[in-house]
Design an enzyme around this catalytic site. Structure first.
Site, PDB file in Angstrom:
ATOM      1  N   ASN A 172      89.326  64.415  68.790  1.00  0.00           N
ATOM      2  CA  ASN A 172      90.323  63.783  69.666  1.00  0.00           C
ATOM      3  C   ASN A 172      91.000  64.871  70.495  1.00  0.00           C
ATOM      4  O   ASN A 172      91.764  65.670  69.954  1.00  0.00           O
ATOM      5  CB  ASN A 172      91.333  63.027  68.794  1.00  0.00           C
ATOM      6  CG  ASN A 172      92.396  62.305  69.618  1.00  0.00           C
ATOM      7  OD1 ASN A 172      92.513  62.522  70.825  1.00  0.00           O
ATOM      8  ND2 ASN A 172      93.177  61.466  68.955  1.00  0.00           N
ATOM      9  N   HIS A 188      89.079  56.198  74.864  1.00  0.00           N
ATOM     10  CA  HIS A 188      89.717  57.345  74.220  1.00  0.00           C
ATOM     11  C   HIS A 188      88.996  57.611  72.904  1.00  0.00           C
ATOM     12  O   HIS A 188      88.645  56.671  72.183  1.00  0.00           O
ATOM     13  CB  HIS A 188      91.194  57.046  73.976  1.00  0.00           C
ATOM     14  CG  HIS A 188      91.886  58.116  73.185  1.00  0.00           C
ATOM     15  ND1 HIS A 188      91.762  59.452  73.495  1.00  0.00           N
ATOM     16  CD2 HIS A 188      92.683  58.048  72.091  1.00  0.00           C
ATOM     17  CE1 HIS A 188      92.467  60.158  72.632  1.00  0.00           C
ATOM     18  NE2 HIS A 188      93.031  59.332  71.769  1.00  0.00           N
ATOM     19  N   CYS A 223      98.043  60.658  74.166  1.00  0.00           N
ATOM     20  CA  CYS A 223      96.610  60.343  74.303  1.00  0.00           C
ATOM     21  C   CYS A 223      96.324  59.357  75.438  1.00  0.00           C
ATOM     22  O   CYS A 223      95.198  59.298  75.944  1.00  0.00           O
ATOM     23  CB  CYS A 223      96.058  59.805  72.993  1.00  0.00           C
ATOM     24  SG  CYS A 223      96.123  61.003  71.656  1.00  0.00           S
TER      25      CYS A 223
HETATM   26  O1  UT7 Z   1      94.831  59.197  69.601  1.00  0.00           O
HETATM   27  C1  UT7 Z   1      95.592  58.297  68.870  1.00  0.00           C
HETATM   28  C2  UT7 Z   1      96.063  58.967  67.666  1.00  0.00           C
HETATM   29  N1  UT7 Z   1      95.328  58.936  66.476  1.00  0.00           N
HETATM   30  C3  UT7 Z   1      94.541  57.971  65.989  1.00  0.00           C
HETATM   31  O2  UT7 Z   1      94.184  57.034  66.628  1.00  0.00           O
HETATM   32  C4  UT7 Z   1      94.132  58.104  64.560  1.00  0.00           C
HETATM   33  C5  UT7 Z   1      94.297  56.799  63.864  1.00  0.00           C
HETATM   34  N2  UT7 Z   1      94.025  56.866  62.456  1.00  0.00           N
HETATM   35  C6  UT7 Z   1      92.829  57.214  61.904  1.00  0.00           C
HETATM   36  O3  UT7 Z   1      91.901  57.563  62.602  1.00  0.00           O
HETATM   37  C7  UT7 Z   1      92.670  57.094  60.418  1.00  0.00           C
HETATM   38  O4  UT7 Z   1      93.743  56.370  59.885  1.00  0.00           O
HETATM   39  C8  UT7 Z   1      92.544  58.453  59.687  1.00  0.00           C
HETATM   40  C9  UT7 Z   1      91.203  59.087  60.037  1.00  0.00           C
HETATM   41  C10 UT7 Z   1      93.684  59.359  60.082  1.00  0.00           C
HETATM   42  C11 UT7 Z   1      92.583  58.239  58.181  1.00  0.00           C
HETATM   43  O5  UT7 Z   1      91.554  57.362  57.779  1.00  0.00           O
HETATM   44  P1  UT7 Z   1      91.892  56.146  56.801  1.00  0.00           P
HETATM   45  O6  UT7 Z   1      90.622  55.498  56.516  1.00  0.00           O
HETATM   46  O7  UT7 Z   1      92.972  55.336  57.447  1.00  0.00           O
HETATM   47  O8  UT7 Z   1      92.380  56.907  55.514  1.00  0.00           O
HETATM   48  P2  UT7 Z   1      93.800  56.798  54.786  1.00  0.00           P
HETATM   49  O9  UT7 Z   1      94.848  57.446  55.604  1.00  0.00           O
HETATM   50  O10 UT7 Z   1      93.998  55.392  54.361  1.00  0.00           O
HETATM   51  O11 UT7 Z   1      93.506  57.691  53.520  1.00  0.00           O
HETATM   52  C12 UT7 Z   1      92.509  57.338  52.545  1.00  0.00           C
HETATM   53  C13 UT7 Z   1      92.415  58.471  51.544  1.00  0.00           C
HETATM   54  C14 UT7 Z   1      93.778  58.939  51.034  1.00  0.00           C
HETATM   55  O12 UT7 Z   1      93.637  59.278  49.676  1.00  0.00           O
HETATM   56  P3  UT7 Z   1      94.148  58.236  48.531  1.00  0.00           P
HETATM   57  O13 UT7 Z   1      95.604  58.066  48.784  1.00  0.00           O
HETATM   58  O14 UT7 Z   1      93.343  56.986  48.749  1.00  0.00           O
HETATM   59  O15 UT7 Z   1      93.816  58.982  47.269  1.00  0.00           O
HETATM   60  C15 UT7 Z   1      94.019  60.216  51.805  1.00  0.00           C
HETATM   61  O16 UT7 Z   1      94.835  61.127  51.116  1.00  0.00           O
HETATM   62  O17 UT7 Z   1      91.802  59.593  52.153  1.00  0.00           O
HETATM   63  C16 UT7 Z   1      92.623  60.746  51.946  1.00  0.00           C
HETATM   64  N3  UT7 Z   1      92.465  61.654  53.093  1.00  0.00           N
HETATM   65  C17 UT7 Z   1      91.517  62.597  53.129  1.00  0.00           C
HETATM   66  N4  UT7 Z   1      90.550  62.929  52.261  1.00  0.00           N
HETATM   67  C18 UT7 Z   1      89.722  63.929  52.609  1.00  0.00           C
HETATM   68  C19 UT7 Z   1      93.202  61.697  54.233  1.00  0.00           C
HETATM   69  N5  UT7 Z   1      92.703  62.669  55.028  1.00  0.00           N
HETATM   70  C20 UT7 Z   1      91.677  63.237  54.362  1.00  0.00           C
HETATM   71  C21 UT7 Z   1      90.791  64.271  54.667  1.00  0.00           C
HETATM   72  N6  UT7 Z   1      89.831  64.596  53.773  1.00  0.00           N
HETATM   73  N7  UT7 Z   1      90.846  64.961  55.837  1.00  0.00           N
END
Ligand code: UT7
Length: 325
Positions: free
Chosen positions: A282, A252, A115
């Site tokens: 992204n 980004h 990225c």
């Molecule tokens: O370009 C550089 C590369 N990428 C990035 O910069 C991405 C960086 N990370 C992020 O943007 C975020 O961490 C995410 C969008 C990937 C995830 O958001 P988050 O607020 O950090 O969520 P989390 O991973 O802490 O997950 C919270 C909950 C989990 O459920 P439990 O364990 O709390 O029951 C996940 O299983 O949300 C769940 N979850 C989803 N739910 C519905 C994860 N993905 C999804 C989804 N739909 N697509």
């Protein structure tokens, strides 16, 4: 002869025709439009057609950037293309673009910093121009991340899209004070200890397969805000600038909450940040040049303005560039 600088002569972007909405993804994995919009800011993404390759997207963006610069492929002597989703393991996707643009001279090669790739490619091209190795360069970020997503993993497949963006750089001689047009400075960093936070679980020398993207989202998020704020501060300080001097930030586009977190840390006003994540998701190395192309095309970014570019990705890699348009 005066000192050489690289000036942006043209910008262009290209998105594949097909749009995939959050609602469509919700028919494939256990997710919802509400969750995706609230946690990321993404509403939709563009997906390359079957058979549409990274080089095809890159050529279309490059043609638009060349047209904006009033140039043809034959006028170039360098192509640096950032991608983590090349057409083939080799040769470089950049050489495919070179052939398609009718450029039979100079050099074309790929840069891989995921990225952050566009900032890396920009830095390489800028330094080659400053060193007198090239007079005109095409810098491209192009990706087809849809091909390396695990479409059963809701934690990653909702986040990415396909696209390409390109800029044309031309060498100019000039004073080198902060008011000259051109790339004022670029700042690159990487830290390979974080390899397994964001990687593809395949490749020619590991599994012999292409593999799928794997990410520890929460960890990447945490590092992104801290690392981006640090490298932006570094770019401002290197040019004796404050956040108030910046006309536009082109970040980004990984997550709208990362953009907000970084801008809060640096007290950058939200109304001077170009945001495309809602429509593009992204697009990895393509995200910064695509956003830049959009803001130049609609007149928000105009000649003479001071623009800050930043990105962070797998590796980890991250970087920033300060540009006088
Ligand atoms: O370009 C550089 C590369 N990428 C990035 O910069 C991405 C960086 N990370 C992020 O943007 C975020 O961490 C995410 C969008 C990937 C995830 O958001 P988050 O607020 O950090 O969520 P989390 O991973 O802490 O997950 C919270 C909950 C989990 O459920 P439990 O364990 O709390 O029951 C996940 O299983 O949300 C769940 N979850 C989803 N739910 C519905 C994860 N993905 C999804 C989804 N739909 N697509």
């Amino acid at each position: 002869m005066g000192k050489l600088r690289s000036v942006i002569a043209g910008v262009g972007g290209y998105l594949p025709e097909r749009i995939m909405t959050n609602a469509e993804i919700a028919t494939m994995v256990d997710t919802s439009d509400e969750w995706i919009q609230e946690r990321t800011g993404i509403r939709q993404r563009h997906i390359a057609a079957p058979g549409e390759r990274t080089s095809d997207l890159a050529v279309k963006a490059a043609e638009r950037a060349l047209a904006a610069a009033g140039m043809r492929g034959a006028d170039l002597d360098l192509i640096v293309l950032a991608t983590a989703t090349p057409d083939n393991t080799f040769p470089a996707t950049a050489t495919q673009v070179q052939a398609a643009l009718g450029m039979h001279q100079g050099a074309a090669f790929d840069v891989q910093a995921v990225c952050a790739g566009f900032i890396y490619a920009l830095s390489v091209a800028d330094n080659m121009i400053k060193g007198g190795q090239a007079r005109s360069a095409l810098v491209i970020g192009a990706e087809t991340f849809s091909r390396i997503l695990d479409w059963t993993d809701r934690g990653t497949c909702v986040l990415f899209g396909d696209g390409a963006g390109a800029i044309v750089l031309k060498a100019e001689e000039g004073g080198g004070n902060g008011h000259d047009r051109g790339i004022l400075s670029t700042h690159l960093h990487s830290d390979g200890r974080y390899y397994d936070m964001l990687y593809v679980d395949g490749g020619p020398s590991t599994t012999g397969t292409v593999g799928h993207l794997r990410m520890a989202g929460r960890e990447v998020f945490r590092h992104a805000v801290v690392d981006l704020a640090a490298v932006v501060a570094e770019a401002l300080s290197a040019n004796s600038c404050s956040p108030d001097d910046i006309d536009w930030v082109v970040p980004h586009q990984a997550n709208k909450r990362i953009i907000e977190g970084m801008s809060r840390k640096l007290t950058l006003p939200a109304d001077r940040i170009v945001v495309t994540i809602d429509r593009h998701a992204n697009t990895s190395a393509a995200s910064v040049p695509l956003a830049l192309a959009e803001a130049v095309a609609d007149g928000r970014i105009a000649p003479g303005m001071l623009v800050l570019l930043e990105a962070m990705g797998g590796g980890f890699t991250w970087g920033a560039a300060l540009v006088r348009m």
